[in-house]
Design a protein around this motif. Structure first.
Motif, PDB file in Angstrom:
ATOM      1  N   GLU A 167       0.836  -1.203   0.000  1.00  0.00           N
ATOM      2  CA  GLU A 167       0.000   0.000   0.000  1.00  0.00           C
ATOM      3  C   GLU A 167       0.872   1.255   0.000  1.00  0.00           C
ATOM      4  O   GLU A 167       1.852   1.344   0.739  1.00  0.00           O
ATOM      5  N   VAL A 168       0.504   2.208  -0.841  1.00  0.00           N
ATOM      6  CA  VAL A 168       1.238   3.462  -0.985  1.00  0.00           C
ATOM      7  C   VAL A 168       0.272   4.622  -0.740  1.00  0.00           C
ATOM      8  O   VAL A 168      -0.842   4.634  -1.281  1.00  0.00           O
ATOM      9  N   ALA A 169       0.703   5.599   0.047  1.00  0.00           N
ATOM     10  CA  ALA A 169      -0.121   6.787   0.270  1.00  0.00           C
ATOM     11  C   ALA A 169       0.156   7.822  -0.806  1.00  0.00           C
ATOM     12  O   ALA A 169       1.318   8.117  -1.108  1.00  0.00           O
ATOM     13  N   VAL A 170      -0.903   8.353  -1.399  1.00  0.00           N
ATOM     14  CA  VAL A 170      -0.801   9.421  -2.400  1.00  0.00           C
ATOM     15  C   VAL A 170      -1.519  10.655  -1.861  1.00  0.00           C
ATOM     16  O   VAL A 170      -2.391  10.551  -0.999  1.00  0.00           O
ATOM     17  N   PRO A 171      -1.165  11.839  -2.330  1.00  0.00           N
ATOM     18  CA  PRO A 171      -1.785  13.058  -1.803  1.00  0.00           C
ATOM     19  C   PRO A 171      -3.298  13.104  -2.032  1.00  0.00           C
ATOM     20  O   PRO A 171      -3.810  12.622  -3.052  1.00  0.00           O
ATOM     21  N   TYR A 172      -3.992  13.688  -1.078  1.00  0.00           N
ATOM     22  CA  TYR A 172      -5.401  14.016  -1.289  1.00  0.00           C
ATOM     23  C   TYR A 172      -5.494  15.008  -2.447  1.00  0.00           C
ATOM     24  O   TYR A 172      -4.604  15.855  -2.621  1.00  0.00           O
ATOM     25  N   PRO A 173      -6.550  14.957  -3.232  1.00  0.00           N
ATOM     26  CA  PRO A 173      -6.741  16.013  -4.239  1.00  0.00           C
ATOM     27  C   PRO A 173      -6.910  17.369  -3.551  1.00  0.00           C
ATOM     28  O   PRO A 173      -7.677  17.502  -2.594  1.00  0.00           O
ATOM     29  N   THR A 174      -6.179  18.357  -4.004  1.00  0.00           N
ATOM     30  CA  THR A 174      -6.322  19.720  -3.484  1.00  0.00           C
ATOM     31  C   THR A 174      -7.232  20.513  -4.416  1.00  0.00           C
ATOM     32  O   THR A 174      -7.879  19.947  -5.300  1.00  0.00           O
ATOM     33  N   VAL A 175      -7.258  21.840  -4.255  1.00  0.00           N
ATOM     34  CA  VAL A 175      -8.149  22.665  -5.076  1.00  0.00           C
ATOM     35  C   VAL A 175      -7.422  23.312  -6.251  1.00  0.00           C
ATOM     36  O   VAL A 175      -8.034  24.027  -7.038  1.00  0.00           O
TER      37      VAL A 175
END
Length: 484
Positions: A265-273
């Motif tokens: 499992e790899v963490a990716v950034p939350y979508p920003t604005v």
């Protein structure tokens, strides 16, 4: 007939009488018999041919340097990184977004699916962000990453339409959207698991899966990993058991918050604005936040949760309220902060530092909203960023952030005093590192990405093929289940 080309009658007659075998002329002897005007003519003809050949050669060399979007990605750059995108039955993705009124028990999610999953345009940010890049801002749902990744993957430069040539397979299952409406209320474990079980049954019937038993398959989880980790035998626990289903044993997963003990499992950034349209959008935004005049020492976006015993956010809120001359507070207990507000953007743009307590999990979208605004994050749990997003943030935590252990805060440590201890030079250096990394945690607007700048999607795909190369290849050793 022998043409004289300027020769005298005597020269012509002499050439006619020459023995064609015994007196075969050399190149030098022929040239000596040619008139000056004819030699000049031959020289110019040869020179013209050489120049013409040179132009053709240069043109052929230049034709190799074709634009990125028209290259033949079958070789070179795409060797060993071709991805096949499954065309899933509509119930696993399209029908979910079309049923947007029923994805959340409290709100319609139909606006979230506008503009290819980026949501409504953030026109309210006019006057806050530079006018020239205002069209790159959207009120993006922080759990809409599955849709964003799918749209990008469909236009991925190394996408292949031939599963036999694929090095990896992408499963565009919107599992986070599927579970969203079943996390609350009286839904049975069977209801929460039903669609995931159907998806895995479908994918296990595909030749690509049989080739590797899923070890070269990728899925994106738009919600926290904990929403997908209910034990199969614990029917009354939270979430779905998707990640504990036997078929998921070898599948690589991208999530906005990962289980740090799960290798796959790899963490990716939350979508920003912010979703830049061009490389120049990124450069202009970096220039803007670098030159911003910041009037507050730190900001806190979040509200106290009275229902939580010893709520840590409440402690941070108290420290902020006790220092109104240096702290900007946006109280999310009084307003909806999920998809972003102008108040959040202004608070981060005006502050040197931003406090980042844990959210519903260890992470929160606010971490990336904060850094995107050029503000330096202050963490209280190492699992909020340091042990999560190693592909997307600097390797040295102290180069871009501040860590204050939550226990020290509970024991009365003053956040203000800690942050005021940093010199202006140290603050400037940390801010510059944050600004440098902005491209790595935004998702670009163009479906094919930016021309030169790698965004979060690009970094994630490169990381998968780098980190999991051996894992994917081991699953295919011996070609145990060749594709037909």
């Amino acid at each position: 007939m022998f043409h004289d080309f300027g020769h005298s009658p005597a020269e012509v007659e002499s050439l006619k009488k020459s023995d064609p075998v015994e007196n075969k002329p050399s190149s030098n002897s022929v040239l000596t018999h040619l008139s000056p005007s004819y030699r000049t003519f031959l020289f110019l003809l040869i020179l013209f041919q050489l120049l013409l050949l040179g132009c053709i050669t240069r043109a052929s060399q230049k034709s190799v340097l074709v634009p990125r979007d028209s290259q033949d990605f079958g070789t070179g750059e795409c060797d060993s990184r071709r991805i096949y995108v499954y065309d899933l039955p509509a119930e696993f993705n399209k029908q979910l977004v079309n049923n947007c009124n029923n994805l959340d028990p409290w709100h319609s999610k139909c606006d979230a699916n506008l503009n290819s999953g980026f949501g409504p345009q953030a026109t309210e940010l006019a006057g806050i962000v530079p006018e020239s890049i205002l069209p790159a801002w959207y009120w993006t749902d922080h759990y809409w990453g599955e849709v964003i990744f799918h749209n990008r993957m469909l236009n991925y430069k190394c996408r292949t339409l031939e599963p036999e040539s694929a090095n990896a397979f992408y499963i565009p299952f919107y599992v986070g959207l599927a579970i969203g409406n079943h996390l609350w209320g009286n839904h049975s474990a069977r209801e929460r698991d039903w669609l995931s079980e159907r998806l895995l049954k479908w994918v296990q019937e595909q030749p690509g899966w049989k080739r590797s038993n899923g070890s070269d398959h990728i899925v994106v989880l738009g919600r926290l990993t904990w929403d997908f980790r209910r034990r199969i035998d614990a029917e009354n626990d939270w979430g779905t058991s998707f990640l504990h289903m036997p078929a998921m044993k070898n599948v690589i997963r991208l999530s906005v918050e990962r289980n740090i003990w799960d290798f796959l499992e790899v963490a990716v950034p939350y979508p920003t604005v912010f979703h830049p349209r061009f490389d120049s959008d990124v450069v202009e935004w970096q220039r803007f936040v670098r030159s911003r005049n910041r009037t507050a020492l730190f900001a806190l976006v979040g509200g106290a949760r009275e229902s939580v015993k010893n709520d840590f956010r409440g402690l941070l809120q108290t420290q902020c309220q006790n220092n109104p001359d240096v702290c900007r507070h946006v109280d999310c207990a009084r307003k909806n902060c999920l998809d972003g507000t102008t108040a959040i953007m202004e608070a981060f743009l005006d502050s040197d530092f931003c406090l980042q307590p844990r959210g519903d999990g260890f992470t929160r979208r606010s971490v990336f909203d904060c850094m995107m605004a050029g503000s330096i994050p202050v963490f209280f749990w190492k699992r909020t960023a340091y042990l999560q997003y190693e592909w997307f943030v600097p390797a040295e935590p102290g180069s871009y952030s501040v860590f204050i252990h939550r226990g020290a805060v509970r024991n009365g440590k003053s956040i203000r005093k800690v942050l005021e201890s940093y010199s202006r030079e140290e603050v400037a250096r940390m801010r510059e590192k944050v600004i440098e990394y902005i491209p790595r945690f935004v998702y670009a607007k163009p479906s094919q990405g930016l021309a030169k700048t790698k965004d979060a999607f690009d970094i994630a795909i490169e990381g998968i093929f780098s980190k999991f190369k051996n894992h994917m290849e081991r699953g295919r050793l011996g070609d145990r289940n060749p594709m037909n």
